[in-house]
Enzyme design. Structure first.
Site, PDB file in Angstrom:
ATOM      1  N   ASP A 166      -1.201   0.123  -4.754  1.00 44.97           N
ATOM      2  CA  ASP A 166      -2.491   0.702  -5.112  1.00 44.97           C
ATOM      3  C   ASP A 166      -2.347   2.169  -5.531  1.00 44.97           C
ATOM      4  OD1 ASP A 166      -1.757   1.353  -2.539  1.00 44.97           O
ATOM      5  OD2 ASP A 166      -3.724   0.982  -1.651  1.00 44.97           O
ATOM      6  N   HIS A 167      -1.265   2.799  -5.065  1.00 49.72           N
ATOM      7  CA  HIS A 167      -0.942   4.191  -5.388  1.00 49.72           C
ATOM      8  C   HIS A 167       0.373   4.500  -4.706  1.00 49.72           C
ATOM      9  CE1 HIS A 167      -1.968   5.049  -1.264  1.00 49.72           C
ATOM     10  NE2 HIS A 167      -3.116   4.396  -1.450  1.00 49.72           N
ATOM     11  N   SER A 190      -7.160   4.162  -1.292  1.00 50.28           N
ATOM     12  CA  SER A 190      -6.937   2.712  -1.310  1.00 50.28           C
ATOM     13  C   SER A 190      -8.212   1.929  -1.587  1.00 50.28           C
ATOM     14  CB  SER A 190      -6.336   2.250   0.022  1.00 50.28           C
ATOM     15  OG  SER A 190      -5.044   2.770   0.151  1.00 50.28           O
ATOM     16  N   ASP A 197       2.139   2.610   3.389  1.00 49.67           N
ATOM     17  CA  ASP A 197       1.306   3.803   3.180  1.00 49.67           C
ATOM     18  C   ASP A 197       1.295   4.700   4.421  1.00 49.67           C
ATOM     19  OD1 ASP A 197      -0.905   5.363   1.861  1.00 49.67           O
ATOM     20  OD2 ASP A 197      -2.058   4.543   3.529  1.00 49.67           O
ATOM     21  N   THR A 237      -8.033  -1.927   1.676  1.00 44.23           N
ATOM     22  CA  THR A 237      -7.428  -2.806   0.673  1.00 44.23           C
ATOM     23  C   THR A 237      -7.994  -4.235   0.738  1.00 44.23           C
ATOM     24  OG1 THR A 237      -5.447  -1.440   0.838  1.00 44.23           O
ATOM     25  CG2 THR A 237      -5.247  -3.518  -0.381  1.00 44.23           C
ATOM     26  N   ASP A 293       0.850  -1.204   0.000  1.00 42.67           N
ATOM     27  CA  ASP A 293       0.000   0.000   0.000  1.00 42.67           C
ATOM     28  C   ASP A 293       0.880   1.246   0.000  1.00 42.67           C
ATOM     29  OD1 ASP A 293      -1.887   2.090   0.621  1.00 42.67           O
ATOM     30  OD2 ASP A 293      -3.237   0.539   1.378  1.00 42.67           O
ATOM     31  N   GLU A 310      -1.203  -8.077   1.665  1.00 41.39           N
ATOM     32  CA  GLU A 310      -0.961  -6.628   1.688  1.00 41.39           C
ATOM     33  C   GLU A 310       0.061  -6.210   2.742  1.00 41.39           C
ATOM     34  OE1 GLU A 310      -3.822  -4.020   3.437  1.00 41.39           O
ATOM     35  OE2 GLU A 310      -3.180  -2.306   2.259  1.00 41.39           O
ATOM     36  N   HIS A 321      -1.470  11.068  -0.749  1.00 46.81           N
ATOM     37  CA  HIS A 321      -1.109  10.214  -1.879  1.00 46.81           C
ATOM     38  C   HIS A 321      -0.690  11.075  -3.068  1.00 46.81           C
ATOM     39  CE1 HIS A 321      -4.216   7.059  -0.256  1.00 46.81           C
ATOM     40  NE2 HIS A 321      -3.213   7.273   0.568  1.00 46.81           N
TER      41      HIS A 321
HETATM   42 MG    MG Z   1      -4.291  -0.733   2.596  1.00 48.75          MG
HETATM   43 ZN    ZN Z   2      -2.936   6.261   2.317  1.00 47.73          ZN
END
Ligand code: MG
Ligand code: ZN
Length: 381
Positions: free
Chosen positions: A317-318, A103, A275, A156, A62, A270, A344
């Site tokens: 995811d980003h 996410s 993140d 997620t 993530d 994950e 993000h």
């Molecule tokens: Mg996540």
């Molecule tokens: Zn985030």
């Protein structure tokens, strides 16, 4: 009197300069990873038994952009397990509603192949249910699993199992697990199953459905077959240095159980907190989470290289943090990070693939294409 006020003013200015310097120093400290213990990286053979995979393991870091990977690589003195991947590409991540995704929308894109609005869990822009890869797999008698270092109800993993208009409906997301026949899920989030406004005890309901529900990772890792719900924390798992090898151990446990199914399996793993570390603009936290995720990749590749019928895809995811590296040292593992945002960003994320079908995941693709290719290989072959 006048002299006293001047003295006080000078004192105050001095104090504020000191406070500012202290704040700047602590921000600088957060952005510098000083180098720590390392691990050995193995290179695995690329000899596969089939052209079409029997099993697919999708690993999502993530918020993990190229910089996060390279920070981990630098910290581990120049090498990561991720270097085993020869099929490499980039994925665009924008959502249906936003240039910069969250996410939930990107999780839904990866899980179901549909772009949707930020915050959406398994529903499209009209709030209609979109079928996810786990539902497709279950319909085809393929075993399924989810492993996460966040609550298993967080955006997620939720995108792969649930259908809710908002990622914040944690209790509704937990209840959605009961509507499926997923074989294994391991993460945090115990409280969403037990401390609920509707009074339901989902742990009892899971047990009635035949799940072993366990909270201790040392007990979870002993389970070799059957349905397993590992809820190893009341909310999220703690940070990497506190949770130890929970992620690699949980992943190994899930693979071991799922591999008993002759029809193959789909597993999503994950590394959730890469993140959160980047949201915190904390380089040390980023590095420790990337290294934990990479060690998990090592465990997965160990299985996949022996199995010869398993496709492994690693992506994000980003990107989070607008992370950059402005200095470092491959010999000491020092990483001097810098961040462009607390949120993000829109940049493309890397896609790495290993195993039968890996070559399909190269080039510049959309996050929804990752789902389409997984579905083609696992369901429609
Ligand atoms: Mg996540
Ligand atoms: Zn985030």
């Amino acid at each position: 009197m006048k002299r006293l006020s001047i003295l006080i003013v000078i004192l105050l200015i001095g104090l504020s300069v000191f406070a500012q310097q202290y704040a700047t120093d602590s921000i600088k400290a957060l952005r510098l990873y000083k180098g720590s213990e390392t691990y050995d990286v193995k290179i695995f053979p690329h000899k596969f038994k089939t052209d079409i995979p029997k099993n697919i393991i999708l690993m999502i870091g993530d918020g993990m952009g190229v910089t996060h990977v390279y920070a981990g690589m630098t910290a581990n003195r120049g090498h990561l397990f991720i270097e085993n991947f020869k099929s490499v590409g980039f994925a665009k991540t924008n959502s249906a509603s936003n240039y910069i995704t969250d996410s939930a929308a990107s999780g839904t894109a990866l899980a179901s192949g549909k772009k949707t609005y930020n915050g959406a869990i398994g529903v499209d822009t009209n709030r209609q249910i979109v079928k996810n890869i786990i539902e497709d797999a279950i319909e085809n008698d393929i075993a399924t699993g989810l492993v996460s270092t966040s609550a298993i109800t967080h955006a997620t993993p939720a995108s792969f199992i649930s259908h809710q208009a908002s990622r914040n409906y944690y209790e509704a997301i937990a209840a959605d697990f009961l509507k499926t026949d997923i074989d294994v899920f391991i993460g945090g989030g115990y409280n969403n199953f037990t401390k609920r406004k509707d009074g339901r005890n989902l742990v009892e309901e899971l047990e009635e459905k035949g799940y072993k529900v366990l909270q201790d990772i040392n007990k979870i890792k002993k389970i070799k077959k059957g349905k397993l719900a590992g809820l190893a924390a009341p909310d999220h798992m703690p940070r990497a240095h506190e949770r130890g090898d929970m992620l690699p151990v949980a992943t190994k446990t899930a693979i071991n159980i799922l591999d008993k199914d002759d029809d193959g399996f789909f597993l999503m793993v994950e590394g959730s907190q890469i993140d959160w570390a980047a949201h915190d603009n904390n380089t040390e936290y980023v590095v420790s989470e990337v290294l934990d995720f990479d060690r998990t990749i090592g465990e997965v590749l160990k299985f996949a290289s022996k199995d010869g019928e398993t496709l492994v895809i690693v992506t994000a995811d980003h990107e989070t943090g607008g992370f950059s590296i402005i200095g470092g040292n491959m010999n000491t593992g020092v990483v001097a990070g810098e961040f462009g945002t607390l949120g993000h960003t829109s940049v493309m994320v890397p896609v790495f693939a290993y195993g039968p079908g890996a070559e399909k995941f190269t080039g510049i693709i959309d996050n929804t294409d990752i789902h389409k290719k997984i579905k083609e290989l696992l369901i429609e072959n």
